[in-house]
Design a protein around this motif. Structure first.
Motif, mmCIF file in Angstrom:
data_model
loop_
_atom_site.group_PDB
_atom_site.id
_atom_site.type_symbol
_atom_site.label_atom_id
_atom_site.label_comp_id
_atom_site.label_asym_id
_atom_site.label_seq_id
_atom_site.Cartn_x
_atom_site.Cartn_y
_atom_site.Cartn_z
ATOM 1 N N UNK A 18 48.834 45.762 41.978
ATOM 2 C CA UNK A 18 47.588 45.137 42.365
ATOM 3 C C UNK A 18 47.633 43.539 42.684
ATOM 4 N N UNK A 19 48.555 42.952 41.497
ATOM 5 C CA UNK A 19 48.652 41.685 41.926
ATOM 6 C C UNK A 19 49.099 40.934 42.977
ATOM 7 N N UNK A 20 50.099 41.725 43.575
ATOM 8 C CA UNK A 20 50.812 41.555 44.944
ATOM 9 C C UNK A 20 49.541 41.799 45.995
ATOM 10 N N UNK A 21 48.938 42.818 46.116
ATOM 11 C CA UNK A 21 47.992 42.814 47.037
ATOM 12 C C UNK A 21 46.890 41.877 47.009
ATOM 13 N N UNK A 22 46.635 41.505 45.672
ATOM 14 C CA UNK A 22 45.511 40.496 45.346
ATOM 15 C C UNK A 22 46.165 38.936 46.196
ATOM 16 N N UNK A 23 47.364 38.651 45.928
ATOM 17 C CA UNK A 23 47.824 37.495 46.459
ATOM 18 C C UNK A 23 47.985 37.451 47.964
ATOM 19 N N UNK A 24 48.288 38.749 48.363
ATOM 20 C CA UNK A 24 48.189 38.904 49.892
ATOM 21 C C UNK A 24 46.980 38.751 50.542
ATOM 22 N N UNK A 25 45.840 39.181 50.013
ATOM 23 C CA UNK A 25 44.456 39.082 50.450
ATOM 24 C C UNK A 25 43.902 37.590 50.492
ATOM 25 N N UNK A 26 44.305 36.964 49.144
ATOM 26 C CA UNK A 26 44.241 35.660 48.698
ATOM 27 C C UNK A 26 44.418 34.468 50.005
ATOM 28 N N UNK A 27 45.764 34.986 50.458
ATOM 29 C CA UNK A 27 46.494 34.163 51.437
ATOM 30 C C UNK A 27 45.704 34.486 52.811
ATOM 31 N N UNK A 28 45.381 35.609 52.955
ATOM 32 C CA UNK A 28 44.659 35.921 54.329
ATOM 33 C C UNK A 28 43.407 35.175 54.537
ATOM 34 N N UNK B 297 29.152 42.470 46.682
ATOM 35 C CA UNK B 297 29.780 43.286 47.987
ATOM 36 C C UNK B 297 30.998 42.976 48.283
ATOM 37 N N UNK B 298 31.446 41.337 48.035
ATOM 38 C CA UNK B 298 32.909 40.860 48.315
ATOM 39 C C UNK B 298 33.552 41.479 47.082
ATOM 40 N N UNK B 299 33.076 41.650 46.079
ATOM 41 C CA UNK B 299 34.147 42.027 44.932
ATOM 42 C C UNK B 299 34.377 43.578 45.177
ATOM 43 N N UNK B 300 33.539 44.239 45.525
ATOM 44 C CA UNK B 300 33.635 45.712 45.825
ATOM 45 C C UNK B 300 34.557 46.268 46.874
ATOM 46 N N UNK B 301 34.483 45.038 47.920
ATOM 47 C CA UNK B 301 35.334 45.161 49.006
ATOM 48 C C UNK B 301 36.682 44.971 48.867
ATOM 49 N N UNK B 302 36.847 43.859 48.075
ATOM 50 C CA UNK B 302 38.303 43.666 47.511
ATOM 51 C C UNK B 302 38.908 44.508 46.557
ATOM 52 N N UNK B 303 38.012 45.184 45.867
ATOM 53 C CA UNK B 303 38.670 46.265 44.889
ATOM 54 C C UNK B 303 38.965 47.488 45.633
ATOM 55 N N UNK C 193 46.174 31.661 41.658
ATOM 56 C CA UNK C 193 46.313 31.786 40.282
ATOM 57 C C UNK C 193 44.840 31.255 39.496
ATOM 58 N N UNK C 194 44.411 30.334 40.195
ATOM 59 C CA UNK C 194 43.202 29.645 39.656
ATOM 60 C C UNK C 194 41.869 30.443 39.915
ATOM 61 N N UNK C 195 41.868 31.294 41.085
ATOM 62 C CA UNK C 195 40.850 32.172 41.190
ATOM 63 C C UNK C 195 41.045 33.447 40.319
ATOM 64 N N UNK C 196 42.176 33.869 39.971
ATOM 65 C CA UNK C 196 42.644 34.975 39.344
ATOM 66 C C UNK C 196 42.192 34.910 37.788
ATOM 67 N N UNK C 197 42.480 33.434 37.475
ATOM 68 C CA UNK C 197 42.299 32.927 36.147
ATOM 69 C C UNK C 197 40.825 33.134 35.629
ATOM 70 N N UNK C 198 40.404 32.409 36.663
ATOM 71 C CA UNK C 198 38.711 32.442 36.537
ATOM 72 C C UNK C 198 38.081 33.775 36.601
ATOM 73 N N UNK C 199 38.576 34.667 37.054
ATOM 74 C CA UNK C 199 37.888 36.091 37.181
ATOM 75 C C UNK C 199 38.303 36.684 35.916
ATOM 76 N N UNK C 200 39.394 36.519 35.285
ATOM 77 C CA UNK C 200 39.828 37.026 33.919
ATOM 78 C C UNK C 200 39.081 36.603 32.898
#
Length: 229
Positions: A173-183, A152-158, A215-222
């Motif tokens: 999408x990268x900029x939006x992801x960075x903003x969400x991660x900071x929040x 559910x978290x993944x679907x919400x983030x997407x 970056x660590x979270x994004x690398x892990x997801x990739x």
């Protein structure tokens, strides 16, 4: 009447005898026997002491009706000649020696305790099995719940990334992801500070650290995505 069984156990037998005078032979009953009760008792003793010594104590308890039947048949043959009819013989009680009764009670108690131990062990076994099954089921359901929560978290983030990208032109999408991660990072810091039962937690903090975490979270997801391909 006292007697001894085949296994050398002394027992006391108590029986009742119902008899009557045959009307047609009343003269014989009156003149032939001076004390019919004593005569009947003597015959009963004779038959019992001939049969019981050939039986074990356990067999005597199980076959007491057979003993009564044998006594009845013998008395009918003998007392019929004297004008008496034996109606019924009831073996009321068999009383072993006191020491034997005590031993029998102890054996019975030991057997019942052994049986109770078996039942108790089986019950404890069932409880342990059911407890293990319940724990396994709880862990399985917990895992399913965590998996659904993460999905559910993944679907919400997407969905948030797609909506933000469509609403604000020029954002990737990268900029939006960075903003969400900071929040989410600051929300986590806030929850740690507001918790009443939290212990002291030391974490690196600063703009650079936020970028490193994202970056660590994004690398892990990739990496996870590439491994599933």
């Amino acid at each position: 009447m006292p007697t001894m069984c085949q296994d050398n156990v002394f027992v006391q037998l108590i029986c009742t005898i119902q008899y009557r005078v045959v009307k047609e032979n009343a003269d014989d009953a009156f003149y032939e026997l001076q004390n019919p009760q004593q005569q009947i008792q003597a015959y009963v003793f004779d038959v019992v002491r001939a049969i019981v010594p050939r039986m074990n104590l356990d067999d005597l308890f199980e076959q007491k009706n057979d003993v009564a039947k044998a006594v009845l048949e013998e008395l009918e043959k003998v007392m019929g000649d004297y004008g008496y009819s034996i109606e019924h013989i009831l073996m009321v009680d068999i009383i072993p020696d006191a020491a034997v009764r005590k031993a029998m009670n102890e054996i019975n108690a030991a057997q019942r305790l052994q049986l109770a131990s078996v039942y108790k062990g089986e019950a404890e076994k069932i409880l342990l099995v059911k407890k293990a099954e319940a724990e396994a089921e709880a862990k399985y359901l917990s895992g399913v719940g965590i998996a659904k929560q993460r999905q559910a978290i993944t679907d919400g983030l997407r969905e948030n990334i797609l909506n933000f990208s469509h609403s604000v032109s020029g954002t990737s999408a990268k900029e939006v992801m960075d903003l969400i991660m900071v929040t989410q990072y600051f929300d986590t810091i806030k929850e740690l500070g507001e918790g009443s039962k939290n212990t002291t937690v030391f974490i690196p903090h600063g703009p650079g650290h936020v970028r490193d975490i994202s970056e660590q979270i994004r690398d892990g997801m990739m990496q996870a995505s590439s491994s599933n391909v």
